[in-house]
Design an enzyme around this catalytic site. Structure first.
Site, PDB file in Angstrom:
ATOM      1  CG  HIS A 268      -1.973   0.972   1.132  1.00 38.40           C
ATOM      2  ND1 HIS A 268      -2.040   2.221   1.493  1.00 38.40           N
ATOM      3  CD2 HIS A 268      -3.322   0.714   0.775  1.00 38.40           C
ATOM      4  CE1 HIS A 268      -3.109   2.680   1.160  1.00 38.40           C
ATOM      5  NE2 HIS A 268      -3.840   2.015   0.911  1.00 38.40           N
TER       6      HIS A 268
ATOM      7  CG  ASP B  52      -7.713  -1.683  -2.316  1.00 37.80           C
ATOM      8  OD1 ASP B  52      -8.685  -1.270  -2.085  1.00 37.80           O
ATOM      9  OD2 ASP B  52      -6.753  -0.787  -2.285  1.00 37.80           O
TER      10      ASP B  52
END
Length: 431
Positions: A308, A366
């Site tokens: 991330h 995600d």
């Protein structure tokens, strides 16, 4: 305002300038440069504003290095594990966890605002059937200001409150209608006997011809997706909402701007990109090839859904989301869905590979949210609209906070101009 007992000295052409240093309750100190241009005649340069604080806020805090995300001081894993979305909405909006009667009143108010004006149905029919649901949402949410005139005066605190409830309550209805329209099915009205997440699933998957039962495991997983995406500090879409708000725009226009920004694949489209990658891999036996490609610096392929930009250690939302993913896959199975089988096997392979663990490239929120939504039956085009309805409460909370800030000014970033200097116009016959 944070403590400013510290100062920093900036020297330009032999002249020293004393700059206040704000000390926040958490995070790095912040050098205040607001008076620098007036004093020294210079700007600072920070493309993407990644080292610039644009506002004061008390809503959300992120420490990417430590893998920390808190809302009003409460860790996200505790909120996602022990609370539910509408309680988190209350927390973001008002700054504290509600008492039982406060939460009940809040939930009742949201539930009774979920229907949209009947004439708004005509807006959907003006779009092509193959329009992306995000395109539809940008248009319909922006059009809310044409229907709800009694909640567009941002100087009226009561109208700001009504607009907040309307946006949070009606966004699932709008998202579900965008989905139904895209697949050619009739719109399903919201029901007051269902909770927020179950109501959304019912509006998406039920049809008038037969009864539809929302499985509580799926409703809980959906609620967690909403909770884990509710706010994420000053990201691109939130900053867009704040920038639009600084001009005095009405709340529906501001949130429509946030939806448009979220639509970008570098922001809200990450889980969709992850599912597209899983489909590209195709079958579990292809995983070693793609793992090898991800390690090859000369190969443009990258594993989507791992690592991330903000979290350099681990995504604190991912652990809770993984639990939901496991529950959903156990309920629905993966045997008949090769994409989900690839996801489970890829997760296992990456977590056991030193290359990824040493670089802290762990599965992020995600990755797991995409798996859950795929298993539920949502097409990838609906992933970002679901993100938008989840993030609406964050946008609204940030919008309300900004309007209450006495330091608010219209946003006006500066630039490092690199174009032509002053030159005279040349008549066309002399060019």
């Amino acid at each position: 305002m944070a403590d400013t007992t510290k100062t920093a000295t900036l020297t330009i052409d032999g002249t020293d300038y004393e700059l206040p240093v704000h000390q926040p309750t958490a995070g790095p100190d912040v050098v205040d440069i607001r008076k620098l241009y007036g004093q020294a005649g210079v700007f600072t340069y920070d493309p993407g504003f990644t080292s610039t604080a644009s506002c004061d806020s008390t809503i959300t805090y992120i420490d990417g290095d430590a893998g920390i995300l808190t809302h009003r001081g409460y860790p996200i894993d505790q909120l996602a594990g022990k609370s539910h979305f509408l309680e988190v909405c209350f927390l973001l909006l008002y700054g504290y966890l509600p008492k039982a009667e406060e939460l009940e009143d809040f939930e009742t108010t949201v539930t009774r605002h979920t229907m949209i004006h009947e004439q708004m149905h005509n807006f959907f029919r003006g779009f092509r059937r193959d329009a992306h649901p995000m395109a539809t949402m940008v248009g319909v949410v922006g059009a809310m200001s044409a229907f709800y005139h009694d909640s567009t005066d941002i100087s009226d605190e009561r109208q700001r409150e009504i607009a907040s409830f309307r946006l949070i309550a009606k966004m699932p209805t709008i998202a579900a209608m965008a989905y139904k329209y895209s697949i050619g099915q009739p719109f399903v009205y919201p029901r007051n006997d269902l909770d927020y997440a179950a109501n959304f699933l019912h509006m998406c998957f039920s049809v008038p011809a037969e009864e539809y039962h929302v499985d509580p495991i799926l409703a809980r997983a959906m609620d967690r997706i909403f909770t884990l995406h509710a706010d994420h500090e000053q990201n691109a879409s939130t900053s867009t909402v704040r920038l639009a708000s600084s001009s005095g725009a009405n709340p529906f226009a501001c949130v429509a701007a946030g939806i448009a920004c979220l639509w970008g694949p570098a922001h809200g489209g990450a889980n969709q990109a992850c599912l597209e990658m899983l489909k590209e891999i195709g079958t579990p036996d292809q995983i070693p090839e793609y793992i090898a490609r991800a390690k090859d610096k000369n190969d443009p392929f990258r594993l989507m859904g791992f690592g991330h930009r903000v979290y350099k250690n681990f995504d604190p939302r991912a652990k809770v989301m993984k639990q939901s993913a496991d529950e959903v896959l156990d309920l629905l199975g993966v045997e008949d869905n090769p994409t989900l089988q690839v996801a489970k096997d890829l997760e296992k392979a990456a977590l056991e590979d030193p290359y990824f663990t040493e670089k802290k490239l762990f599965p992020n929120v995600d990755f797991y949210s995409g798996i859950i939504l795929e298993a539920m039956g949502f097409p990838t085009a609906m992933f970002t609209p679901i993100f938008a309805l989840s993030r609406t409460v964050g946008w609204v909370s940030q919008w309300k906070e900004q309007l209450s800030d006495p330091q608010m000014k219209i946003g006006r970033p500066r630039q490092l101009y690199q174009g032509e200097n002053l030159r005279d116009y040349v008549d066309i016959e002399n060019r």
